[in-house]
Design a protein around this motif. Structure first.
Motif, PDB file in Angstrom:
ATOM      1  N   GLU A 195       0.805  -1.207   0.000  1.00  0.00           N
ATOM      2  CA  GLU A 195       0.000   0.000   0.000  1.00  0.00           C
ATOM      3  C   GLU A 195       0.846   1.269   0.000  1.00  0.00           C
ATOM      4  OE1 GLU A 195      -2.359  -0.337   3.465  1.00  0.00           O
ATOM      5  OE2 GLU A 195      -3.566  -2.035   2.736  1.00  0.00           O
ATOM      6  N   ALA A 196       2.162   1.117   0.150  1.00  0.00           N
ATOM      7  CA  ALA A 196       3.049   2.285   0.258  1.00  0.00           C
ATOM      8  C   ALA A 196       3.289   2.902  -1.112  1.00  0.00           C
ATOM      9  CB  ALA A 196       4.373   1.877   0.889  1.00  0.00           C
ATOM     10  N   SER A 197       3.515   4.207  -1.107  1.00  0.00           N
ATOM     11  CA  SER A 197       3.865   4.898  -2.340  1.00  0.00           C
ATOM     12  C   SER A 197       5.330   4.651  -2.665  1.00  0.00           C
ATOM     13  CB  SER A 197       3.618   6.407  -2.185  1.00  0.00           C
ATOM     14  OG  SER A 197       4.493   6.951  -1.207  1.00  0.00           O
ATOM     15  N   GLU A 198       5.729   5.066  -3.849  1.00  0.00           N
ATOM     16  CA  GLU A 198       7.118   4.876  -4.265  1.00  0.00           C
ATOM     17  C   GLU A 198       8.069   5.650  -3.355  1.00  0.00           C
ATOM     18  OE1 GLU A 198       9.943   5.597  -8.209  1.00  0.00           O
ATOM     19  OE2 GLU A 198       7.751   5.667  -8.378  1.00  0.00           O
ATOM     20  N   ASP A 199       7.707   6.884  -2.980  1.00  0.00           N
ATOM     21  CA  ASP A 199       8.551   7.673  -2.095  1.00  0.00           C
ATOM     22  C   ASP A 199       8.690   7.012  -0.727  1.00  0.00           C
ATOM     23  OD1 ASP A 199       9.012   9.538  -4.019  1.00  0.00           O
ATOM     24  OD2 ASP A 199       7.536  10.992  -3.279  1.00  0.00           O
ATOM     25  N   GLU A 200       7.599   6.449  -0.211  1.00  0.00           N
ATOM     26  CA  GLU A 200       7.655   5.779   1.093  1.00  0.00           C
ATOM     27  C   GLU A 200       8.543   4.547   1.043  1.00  0.00           C
ATOM     28  OE1 GLU A 200       3.259   6.946   2.930  1.00  0.00           O
ATOM     29  OE2 GLU A 200       3.482   5.192   1.627  1.00  0.00           O
TER      30      GLU A 200
END
Length: 252
Positions: A195-200
């Motif tokens: 569920e994390a974004s690429e930045d995360e």
């Protein structure tokens, strides 16, 4: 649009690079060798820091975005003066600068070169220190990591400013989180990898790498050594335990 800074040098560099990539594909080549040296890398780093507000430098080796070509800079740790002396000693052909734009002095790179020359006159090991400083910036993930941290920090700062402004306008004091509340917020902010974004994901990868390579021992409080009447050489520790290794061996 008004704040955009255009550079004929940057435009020319991109055009030349595109022509070289096209020629390589036609010839079946897959690796482009560029001759930038350490002075070029340091100057580019300083220009990026001073004019773009971002730490970035030339990569010693990387693959272009399309994935079919690689770029290497084998001379990136060599000083310009050393290359000049080598070329003169072996009578290598030298191509004089023939770009019309380059004669419109002073150019920014020329100013940075003079600035570094003045500093090197005071600190003779300037370029050695700069070389060590830019090595981490040459890593393939360095730009993505720092962009992610920069955006994350700026976004947090904007949120804090809005929260403080709203608190003041409503006549209430900004809420100060206790340690327990901070831990609770951290727990609630955790997300699953899927569920994390690429930045995360990039930030989490950097955090895990930092934990892996963290110093363990040098920052720990060492127990006070027992008094001894022997004249043996002092011993040091690299893992936080009792000292067993002579200090002079660690400093070699």
């Amino acid at each position: 649009e008004k704040n955009r800074v255009t550079s004929i040098c940057a435009y020319c560099a991109r055009m030349k690079r595109g022509i070289m990539y096209s020629t390589m594909r036609k010839c079946g080549a897959n690796k482009l060798v560029l001759a930038q040296h350490l002075d070029d890398g340091v100057e580019s780093t300083m220009m990026s820091l001073m004019h773009n507000g971002f730490l970035r430098t030339m990569k010693a080796h990387y693959t272009i975005n399309m994935g079919d070509l690689a770029v290497i800079r084998p001379l990136v740790y060599t000083r310009e003066a050393e290359l000049t002396a080598f070329a003169l000693e072996h009578n290598l052909p030298i191509i004089n600068e023939n770009c019309p734009a380059c004669f419109e002095e002073p150019k920014e790179r020329a100013r940075i070169k003079k600035l570094l020359a003045r500093e090197e006159a005071l600190f003779s090991n300037l370029y050695d220190n700069m070389r060590k400083a830019i090595i981490p910036l040459m890593h393939a993930d360095s730009s993505a990591l720092m962009w992610s941290y920069t955006n994350q920090t700026l976004e947090k700062s904007r949120k804090d400013k809005r929260r403080t402004k709203n608190g003041v306008s409503n006549g209430t004091k900004p809420k100060v989180n206790t340690r327990e509340e901070h831990k609770c917020e951290q727990t609630q902010s955790k997300v699953l990898l899927r569920e994390a974004s690429e930045d995360e994901l990039i930030v989490e990868l950097a955090r895990r790498r930092a934990e892996k390579f963290a110093l363990k021992g040098s920052l720990q409080k060492q127990p006070e050594p027992e008094k001894s009447t022997t004249t043996d050489a002092p011993v040091c520790s690299i893992n936080g335990g009792p000292g067993t290794i002579p200090c002079y061996e660690l400093m070699e």
